[in-house]
Design a protein around this motif. Structure first.
Motif, PDB file in Angstrom:
ATOM      1  N   HIS A   1       0.838  -1.032  -0.106  1.00 43.53           N
ATOM      2  CA  HIS A   1       0.223  -0.047   0.132  1.00 43.53           C
ATOM      3  C   HIS A   1       0.743   1.329   0.148  1.00 43.53           C
ATOM      4  N   LYS A   2       0.414   2.356   0.402  1.00 48.06           N
ATOM      5  CA  LYS A   2       1.152   3.688   0.302  1.00 48.06           C
ATOM      6  C   LYS A   2       2.152   3.943   1.418  1.00 48.06           C
ATOM      7  N   GLY A   3       2.220   2.990   2.389  1.00 47.89           N
ATOM      8  CA  GLY A   3       2.923   2.963   3.488  1.00 47.89           C
ATOM      9  C   GLY A   3       2.118   3.080   4.790  1.00 47.89           C
ATOM     10  N   PRO A   4       2.500   2.508   6.037  1.00 49.90           N
ATOM     11  CA  PRO A   4       2.008   2.632   7.111  1.00 49.90           C
ATOM     12  C   PRO A   4       1.728   3.788   7.620  1.00 49.90           C
ATOM     13  N   LYS A   5       2.698   4.992   7.594  1.00 51.00           N
ATOM     14  CA  LYS A   5       2.279   6.232   8.075  1.00 51.00           C
ATOM     15  C   LYS A   5       1.107   6.968   7.111  1.00 51.00           C
ATOM     16  N   LYS A   6       1.275   6.923   5.980  1.00 51.70           N
ATOM     17  CA  LYS A   6       0.613   7.349   4.879  1.00 51.70           C
ATOM     18  C   LYS A   6      -0.915   7.093   4.905  1.00 51.70           C
ATOM     19  N   ILE A   7      -1.078   5.474   5.326  1.00 51.85           N
ATOM     20  CA  ILE A   7      -2.556   5.058   5.469  1.00 51.85           C
ATOM     21  C   ILE A   7      -3.178   5.360   6.640  1.00 51.85           C
ATOM     22  N   GLY A   8      -2.184   5.744   7.651  1.00 46.61           N
ATOM     23  CA  GLY A   8      -2.750   6.278   8.888  1.00 46.61           C
ATOM     24  C   GLY A   8      -2.738   5.145  10.137  1.00 46.61           C
TER      25      GLY A   8
ATOM     26  N   ASN B   1       9.486   8.963   6.293  1.00 45.00           N
ATOM     27  CA  ASN B   1       8.348   8.160   7.184  1.00 45.00           C
ATOM     28  C   ASN B   1       9.049   6.759   7.619  1.00 45.00           C
ATOM     29  N   ASN B   2      10.122   6.089   7.127  1.00 45.74           N
ATOM     30  CA  ASN B   2      10.523   4.965   7.327  1.00 45.74           C
ATOM     31  C   ASN B   2      12.015   5.014   7.624  1.00 45.74           C
ATOM     32  N   PRO B   3      12.477   5.776   8.624  1.00 47.17           N
ATOM     33  CA  PRO B   3      14.132   5.963   8.649  1.00 47.17           C
ATOM     34  C   PRO B   3      14.950   5.022   8.913  1.00 47.17           C
ATOM     35  N   LYS B   4      14.326   3.745   9.642  1.00 50.85           N
ATOM     36  CA  LYS B   4      15.011   2.698   9.945  1.00 50.85           C
ATOM     37  C   LYS B   4      15.009   1.515   9.314  1.00 50.85           C
ATOM     38  N   VAL B   5      14.179   1.386   8.172  1.00 50.86           N
ATOM     39  CA  VAL B   5      13.756  -0.004   7.729  1.00 50.86           C
ATOM     40  C   VAL B   5      13.557   0.600   6.061  1.00 50.86           C
TER      41      VAL B   5
ATOM     42  N   ASP C   1      11.587   0.262   2.577  1.00 52.57           N
ATOM     43  CA  ASP C   1       9.923   0.434   2.206  1.00 52.57           C
ATOM     44  C   ASP C   1       9.492   0.008   0.894  1.00 52.57           C
ATOM     45  N   ASP C   2      10.527  -0.702   0.157  1.00 48.30           N
ATOM     46  CA  ASP C   2      10.286  -1.341  -1.053  1.00 48.30           C
ATOM     47  C   ASP C   2      11.359  -2.429  -1.331  1.00 48.30           C
ATOM     48  N   ALA C   3      10.648  -3.418  -1.892  1.00 49.84           N
ATOM     49  CA  ALA C   3      11.740  -4.826  -1.946  1.00 49.84           C
ATOM     50  C   ALA C   3      11.146  -5.599  -3.254  1.00 49.84           C
TER      51      ALA C   3
ATOM     52  N   ALA D   1       7.084  -6.429  -3.090  1.00 49.98           N
ATOM     53  CA  ALA D   1       6.308  -5.775  -1.589  1.00 49.98           C
ATOM     54  C   ALA D   1       7.028  -4.613  -1.281  1.00 49.98           C
ATOM     55  N   SER D   2       5.965  -3.576  -1.128  1.00 48.17           N
ATOM     56  CA  SER D   2       6.266  -2.066  -1.098  1.00 48.17           C
ATOM     57  C   SER D   2       5.171  -1.415  -0.425  1.00 48.17           C
ATOM     58  N   TRP D   3       5.941  -0.457   0.354  1.00 46.43           N
ATOM     59  CA  TRP D   3       4.874   0.610   1.004  1.00 46.43           C
ATOM     60  C   TRP D   3       4.743   1.866   0.130  1.00 46.43           C
ATOM     61  N   ASN D   4       5.189   1.666  -1.179  1.00 41.48           N
ATOM     62  CA  ASN D   4       4.913   2.882  -2.152  1.00 41.48           C
ATOM     63  C   ASN D   4       3.923   2.618  -3.339  1.00 41.48           C
ATOM     64  N   TRP D   5       3.151   1.628  -3.107  1.00 40.23           N
ATOM     65  CA  TRP D   5       1.896   1.741  -4.363  1.00 40.23           C
ATOM     66  C   TRP D   5       1.321   2.592  -4.201  1.00 40.23           C
ATOM     67  N   PRO D   6       0.870   3.467  -5.277  1.00 41.74           N
ATOM     68  CA  PRO D   6      -0.077   4.405  -5.063  1.00 41.74           C
ATOM     69  C   PRO D   6      -1.578   3.899  -4.585  1.00 41.74           C
ATOM     70  N   ILE D   7      -1.787   2.465  -4.954  1.00 43.80           N
ATOM     71  CA  ILE D   7      -3.183   2.068  -4.506  1.00 43.80           C
ATOM     72  C   ILE D   7      -2.722   0.777  -3.832  1.00 43.80           C
TER      73      ILE D   7
END
Length: 370
Positions: A178-185, A239-243, A245-247, A263-269
């Motif tokens: 998805h967009k990332g854990p912080k972005k999706i709230g 948003n993800n300084p320690k890990v 966010d895209d693999a 596997a990603s926290w950067n998909w727009p959808i």
């Protein structure tokens, strides 16, 4: 007279067995920080399981959910041992950090309490091996739950592949994220450990890479890949300084098959989808219910089928129904099943190799005999 007495005892024992199977499974919920816990809290009135206790030392979090879902704070305990002593659960579901899974098994296994953890099984092979040893020693079931286990499209895709509908598999592509854990709230309690390399074992490579590793291991009948190659990125350092966010993880198998896990926290959808390419066609499992099958025709032509699938039938439609069925001996898991321990030991091995590959910049070879 003897025959009549034996018959009465048979009826009595059969009745006891039936009542035991029909009685709700007594379940303890360990941890509330994983947002997948809403899955079980949203259905507290269900009849097949009975939530007898919750372990959550963060009372602010527990109170917040108590107000949302209506459970009593009297059933919330500080430790697993306290909850077991009072509530006496038959099984527990773990909704804390992945690092904490080992502790859950260490406490519950000696008490004969079955465990289901949220994906992935463990943060490392070392943790996973300890968990497996304890599960075997104390004869408990140790399950791993994935959202995609309950997708009818994945099971239809599996069936079509095994029926040779598209010919022998050559390439499998699984995309999750998805967009990332912080972005999706996501809530702070979840975000704090999800973006911690110790508590989560990694970033997107762990959080969403495990889905693909689980599904590919299943489709490959429990075989290990021969090589694992991975590349990770950090596209949201703020948003993800320690890990990561895209693999991207590439698996190769001896039987001319390769798999690509994105596997990603950067998909727009947000997405959880899979493609299986065979010699004669391709299966597109687009989401939980929608699937397409294209059979090759000429150079770039194809015949197309579309499917809109209904939910699977109980107990194969949700994790808690299956947990009860397994504990009550109504379902016997096969080693390669999506929730099974053996499959998920391989998942952890793939993830650990992927993290090693991404850090070293080199392909990692796996030993089929380990």
């Amino acid at each position: 007279m003897i025959k009549k007495t034996c018959f009465i005892w048979f009826v009595f024992l059969t009745t006891l067995t039936t009542l035991a199977q029909e009685a709700p499974l007594k379940v303890g919920v360990i941890g509330l920080s994983h947002s997948h816990v809403h899955w079980i809290l949203n259905d507290l009135a269900r009849k097949d399981i009975d939530i007898v206790g919750i372990v959550e030392p963060n009372k602010d979090l527990a109170q917040r959910y108590a107000q949302q879902y209506g459970y009593s704070m009297s059933m919330v305990y500080n430790t697993i041992k306290e909850m077991i002593a009072v509530a006496n659960p038959e099984a527990v579901t773990a909704f804390g950090s992945i690092y904490e899974h080992l502790h859950v098994v260490e406490v519950c296994a000696p008490e004969g309490i079955h465990v289901m953890v949220e994906k992935p099984l463990a943060v490392s092979i070392a943790h996973a091996k300890k968990m497996k040893m304890l599960a075997r020693k104390y004869n408990i079931h140790l399950l791993t739950n994935y959202e995609t286990t309950w997708y009818p499209t994945n099971h239809k895709a599996y069936t079509l592949l095994k029926e040779d509908y598209i010919g022998a598999a050559r390439k499998i592509i699984v995309r999750d994220g998805h967009k990332g854990p912080k972005k999706i709230g996501v809530n702070k309690e979840f975000l704090d450990w999800l973006t911690d390399p110790i508590q989560n074992g990694g970033g997107a490579i762990t959080d969403f890479g495990c889905y693909g590793a689980n599904l590919v291991t299943w489709l490959m009948d429990g075989k290990k890949p021969t090589t694992v190659t991975a590349v990770t990125l950090q596209q949201q350092p703020e948003n993800n300084p320690k890990v990561d966010d895209d693999a991207t993880i590439i698996l190769t198998y001896n039987d001319n098959v390769n798999a690509i896990i994105q596997a990603s926290w950067n998909w727009p959808i947000g997405r959880k989808d899979m493609e299986i390419y065979g010699v004669n066609g391709v299966i597109y499992a687009d989401n939980k219910h929608d699937m397409r099958v294209h059979i090759s025709k000429g150079y770039d032509g194809f015949t197309a089928e579309t499917f809109n699938l209904e939910e699977r039938t109980p107990p194969f439609n949700d994790p808690f129904s299956l947990l009860k069925a397994v504990v009550r001996h109504e379902v016997v898991l096969e080693p390669n099943d999506l929730t099974a321990l053996e499959n998920n030991m391989i998942v952890v091995e793939i993830l650990e190799a992927a993290i090693k590959s991404a850090k070293s910049g080199k392909t990692v070879k796996l030993n089929a005999n380990d």
